[in-house]
Design a protein around this motif. Structure first.
Motif, PDB file in Angstrom:
ATOM      1  N   ARG A 131       0.613  -1.134  -2.763  1.00 53.58           N
ATOM      2  CA  ARG A 131       0.783   0.327  -2.899  1.00 53.58           C
ATOM      3  C   ARG A 131       0.813   1.010  -1.542  1.00 53.58           C
ATOM      4  N   ASP A 134       4.404   1.526  -0.841  1.00 50.43           N
ATOM      5  CA  ASP A 134       5.190   2.388  -1.712  1.00 50.43           C
ATOM      6  C   ASP A 134       5.480   3.704  -1.004  1.00 50.43           C
ATOM      7  N   SER A 136       6.154   6.688  -2.034  1.00 48.85           N
ATOM      8  CA  SER A 136       5.469   7.886  -2.538  1.00 48.85           C
ATOM      9  C   SER A 136       4.047   7.969  -1.996  1.00 48.85           C
ATOM     10  N   TYR A 137       3.336   6.831  -1.992  1.00 43.14           N
ATOM     11  CA  TYR A 137       1.982   6.825  -1.445  1.00 43.14           C
ATOM     12  C   TYR A 137       2.003   7.066   0.065  1.00 43.14           C
ATOM     13  N   GLN A 250       0.729   3.593 -16.867  1.00 40.49           N
ATOM     14  CA  GLN A 250       0.249   4.806 -16.211  1.00 40.49           C
ATOM     15  C   GLN A 250      -0.506   4.446 -14.943  1.00 40.49           C
ATOM     16  N   GLU A 252      -1.579   6.326 -11.462  1.00 38.49           N
ATOM     17  CA  GLU A 252      -1.601   7.683 -10.918  1.00 38.49           C
ATOM     18  C   GLU A 252      -2.708   7.823  -9.885  1.00 38.49           C
ATOM     19  N   GLY A 265       2.631   9.869  -9.088  1.00 41.13           N
ATOM     20  CA  GLY A 265       2.846   9.180 -10.352  1.00 41.13           C
ATOM     21  C   GLY A 265       2.249   9.872 -11.551  1.00 41.13           C
ATOM     22  N   PRO A 268       4.959   8.833 -15.473  1.00 37.61           N
ATOM     23  CA  PRO A 268       5.550   7.527 -15.182  1.00 37.61           C
ATOM     24  C   PRO A 268       7.000   7.431 -15.636  1.00 37.61           C
ATOM     25  N   SER A 285       9.676   6.226 -20.278  1.00 35.52           N
ATOM     26  CA  SER A 285       8.621   5.877 -19.329  1.00 35.52           C
ATOM     27  C   SER A 285       8.719   4.426 -18.876  1.00 35.52           C
ATOM     28  N   ARG A 292       7.692  -0.456 -11.615  1.00 36.73           N
ATOM     29  CA  ARG A 292       7.278   0.716 -10.832  1.00 36.73           C
ATOM     30  C   ARG A 292       7.191   0.402  -9.342  1.00 36.73           C
TER      31      ARG A 292
END
Length: 346
Positions: A131, A134, A136-137, A250, A252, A265, A268, A285, A292
């Motif tokens: 992660r 990733d 987004s993170y 999920q 998040e 997140g 999803p 989803s 993901r």
């Protein structure tokens, strides 16, 4: 540490759900690598690696693979309890090692594994906290580091699998030790909390239940786990792990700051499609963590190969893996005993 100019000769151990994804990435997308060997206990998986991916050498025994394949590195995606012994054997054989999380289940074994890693400072060891790779993170981390939401007050991490995976989990947990709900489901959240806050947990309080899957009690497992962490810098964090998401996977993360919030997140979404029908308004989803985080899985192993080529150690260290494991185990201990657990530093 010397640089490597030729393609990195890699063997992969484990070809299950995640191992097969890594194997496909290594053979089809990752640069600077030559996958020459694969090891698994399932002969059908080995045949797939040979026929579909073109991996020439296939083995049922990981030691034979390491001893006979003239490798530079191994990627370990075997069941968690085997990670310490496999890493130790590979490091002592002079190989670079990428090992999926968790590093193991027994802390004494993991510490011995870490001691071996430290005895080979010229070899690369990288732990699989994907992660951090990733986008987004990484974007959320940049916002936090730049102070755009102020000081972190509270963090919350969700890791909830879809209901569709329940039978698969029951089979897995009946045959092997999952490590418990917090190790199995929330160790990534633990790592992210440490990464975002630059703080260490000092206290953990955990609770578990089997309301949605009471039969898990028969195999000593829990369907839902919730833990509170108190960090040494004052941040409070909540971990939520489960296996009952009806809509899909999920995953998040919420960060509450003194001057703003952010969430990664929250929804999803599989894609950007919204369906308007007689059933109302809906969005499809994601149904698996693999889908993901596919790009993050790719990027973390590419980073491992690049680190070998450059002769540099990764930012994600064995100590990160040990700390995350200790913290997740403290949450489970609290849930088992019903008591607040102090988490020693180091």
């Amino acid at each position: 540490m010397t640089k490597q100019t030729n393609p990195v000769r890699v063997g992969i151990i484990g070809l299950g759900r995640l191992g097969s994804r890594h194997a496909r990435h290594l053979t089809e997308k990752i640069q600077g690598v030559d996958v020459v060997a694969a090891c698994a206990l399932d002969k059908d998986q080995l045949q797939w690696a040979h026929d579909d991916l073109g991996i020439e050498k296939i083995f049922l025994d990981y030691k034979e693979m390491i001893d006979q394949s003239n490798l530079d590195a191994v990627v370990i995606v075997a069941p968690t309890p085997f990670h310490p012994e496999m890493t130790t054997y590979a490091m002592n054989a002079g190989l670079h090692v990428f090992c999926e999380k968790p590093l193991g289940l027994d802390l004494d074994e993991v510490q011995k594994m870490a001691d071996t890693i430290h005895q080979h400072p010229k070899q690369i060891f990288q732990s699989g906290f994907m992660r951090r790779y990733d986008k987004s993170y990484q974007y959320a981390k940049k916002i936090v580091d730049e102070g755009k939401i102020g000081k972190i007050i509270y963090m919350r991490g969700y890791g909830i699998d879809p209901i569709s995976g329940m039978e698969s989990f029951k089979k897995f947990a009946s045959e092997a030790d999952s490590g418990g709900i917090f190790v199995d489901m929330n160790i990534h959240d633990v790592d992210l909390i440490r990464w975002f806050t630059h703080q260490e947990p000092v206290e953990a309080y955990g609770l578990t239940s089997n309301i949605a899957a009471p039969d898990l009690a028969d195999i000593g497992e829990f369907e839902t786990g919730v833990a509170q962490l108190k960090m040494d810098g004052g941040v409070i964090a909540t971990l939520i792990g489960g296996r009952h998401a009806a809509h899909g996977n999920q995953v998040e993360l919420e960060v509450m700051g003194s001057n703003g919030w952010l969430r990664v997140g929250e929804h999803p979404d599989l894609n950007r499609v919204t369906v308007f029908s007689e059933n109302g308004v809906s969005r499809p989803s994601l149904q698996s963590f693999g889908a993901r985080f596919d790009e993050a899985f790719l990027d973390e192993v590419q980073d491992f190969i690049s680190n070998i080529a450059k002769g540099q150690q990764p930012e994600v260290t064995v100590e990160d893996g040990i700390r995350a494991l200790k913290i997740a185990k403290a949450c489970q201990e609290s849930a088992n005993t019903g008591k607040l657990v102090n988490i020693p530093k180091g």
